[in-house]
Design a protein around this motif. Sequence first.
Motif, PDB file in Angstrom:
ATOM      1  N   UNK A   1       0.622  -1.133   0.104  1.00 46.56           N
ATOM      2  CA  UNK A   1      -0.093   0.002   0.037  1.00 46.56           C
ATOM      3  C   UNK A   1       0.899   1.409  -0.066  1.00 46.56           C
ATOM      4  N   UNK A   2       2.130   1.104  -0.053  1.00 41.22           N
ATOM      5  CA  UNK A   2       3.120   2.264   0.083  1.00 41.22           C
ATOM      6  C   UNK A   2       2.906   3.247  -1.158  1.00 41.22           C
ATOM      7  N   UNK A   3       2.845   4.454  -1.097  1.00 45.46           N
ATOM      8  CA  UNK A   3       2.606   5.301  -2.298  1.00 45.46           C
ATOM      9  C   UNK A   3       3.598   6.182  -2.791  1.00 45.46           C
ATOM     10  N   UNK A   4       4.142   5.932  -3.739  1.00 45.72           N
ATOM     11  CA  UNK A   4       5.429   6.509  -4.381  1.00 45.72           C
ATOM     12  C   UNK A   4       5.113   8.187  -5.095  1.00 45.72           C
ATOM     13  N   UNK A   5       3.786   8.370  -5.131  1.00 49.54           N
ATOM     14  CA  UNK A   5       3.240   9.570  -5.798  1.00 49.54           C
ATOM     15  C   UNK A   5       2.131  10.189  -5.229  1.00 49.54           C
ATOM     16  N   UNK A   6       2.074  10.294  -3.859  1.00 48.17           N
ATOM     17  CA  UNK A   6       1.283  10.808  -3.029  1.00 48.17           C
ATOM     18  C   UNK A   6       0.754  12.183  -3.233  1.00 48.17           C
ATOM     19  N   UNK A   7      -0.503  12.543  -3.172  1.00 45.53           N
ATOM     20  CA  UNK A   7      -0.761  13.952  -3.436  1.00 45.53           C
ATOM     21  C   UNK A   7       0.045  14.971  -2.754  1.00 45.53           C
ATOM     22  N   UNK A   8       0.341  16.015  -3.477  1.00 41.25           N
ATOM     23  CA  UNK A   8       1.451  16.956  -3.092  1.00 41.25           C
ATOM     24  C   UNK A   8       0.460  18.197  -3.404  1.00 41.25           C
ATOM     25  N   UNK A   9       0.130  18.837  -2.208  1.00 41.89           N
ATOM     26  CA  UNK A   9      -0.575  20.051  -2.329  1.00 41.89           C
ATOM     27  C   UNK A   9       0.267  21.133  -2.907  1.00 41.89           C
ATOM     28  N   UNK A  10      -0.474  22.079  -3.860  1.00 37.15           N
ATOM     29  CA  UNK A  10       0.162  23.264  -4.095  1.00 37.15           C
ATOM     30  C   UNK A  10       0.705  24.349  -3.288  1.00 37.15           C
TER      31      UNK A  10
END
Lengths: 191, 197
Positions: B174-183
């Motif tokens: 479940x590890x996320x390598x492209x998690x949401x990056x807020x602007x």
Amino acid sequence: MRLLINIAIAIAVALIVGFGSAALVLDRERLFGAVTRGAWTAWPDTGSPDADPYTEAMLARTGEVPLGAGEGLAFSADADSAGARLRGECSYRVTGQTPPARLWTLTVYDADGHLMDNPANRTAFHSREVLRHEDGSFTVAVSRSAQPGNWLPVTTPDAIRLILRLYDTPLAGGSRIGAVVMPAIEKVGCP
Amino acid sequence: MIRTLFYVLGGVLLGGIIHIAIILLLPDFANRDAWTSLGRFGPDGAFHRLPMSEPGTEPLPYLDPQMAYAACRFSLDGGPIRIKAAMPEDFWSIAVFNRRGSNVYSLNDRSAERADIDLVIATPVQMAQLRENPIAALDQSIVIEVPVTRGFALIRSFVADPTLVGRAEALLGAADCSAELPSADAPPAVDPGDEKR
């Protein structure tokens, strides 16, 4: 004509020296930054951005992923404490204490760096499952025949390599490795 | 004769240059290096669980069989990336390597001082932009600056017992390598467009 022969000689010498020395260096153990304590050797710079070009080339050739300095430090042993090459046909006792670490694992590999399939289904010991003596030290038997206590099975008669990985250890991460005590590797017997 | 000797000497010097060139260029041309090997496990930009190291099925040479692994090849060309992963209580660590397989960053659960991974990886230029326009949502993240644009991250998770493999694998899967990056937070004077994914 003479000039052409001389240039050909120069190019031949250059190719032999260049490729030969590169192959020679990369096939050997890493030259720089080795820290040897007893029978064990570690390369602390391997897991840091300061790794030397020879280490980088070696890693690229083998495809190994080193332990980062923030993760831990790996010590490997190809010879016993007396300096004799570790061989699968012999029996060994790895005994003593490890340097401070939150966790350690001891793994045995064959000459090609592969784990060995064995009926006991064991390729490694870690610090929490290993049976210890009263003073906290431990003894792991490395041999082809089953042993009481901690038995790390070997199935090859040829060369073997032991790797002791210390996780979250103060030894990694730049600080100098002083006079740390490593477990001894004693030969019990050979056929 | 003397002249031939000079040519031999020149050959040795040239050989030294070839030696240095081979050593320095080899990581860029190697085809069995870690980066290439990890490409077998799936597309870039996502974590892929490596099979447990067992005799005959070692995904990479000299991996510790007592650890479960997940790896992600990433590129920072499209902006910083954020890695998020819930981790087991026990020992884990994450290391970031450059394209050539050299370690550029690493930390473990103790030094992270938290039980999960929330790591933002940025190039020095992206880092400067993040400093100018801080993102409040990243307050709790570990933001690191690495001198690479391509590389891979490797998570190691200690498996004390074979019965715990399933849990470690589920968490690593479940590890996320492209998690949401807020602007960046409003009002950004200049919208740092390349910080959006």
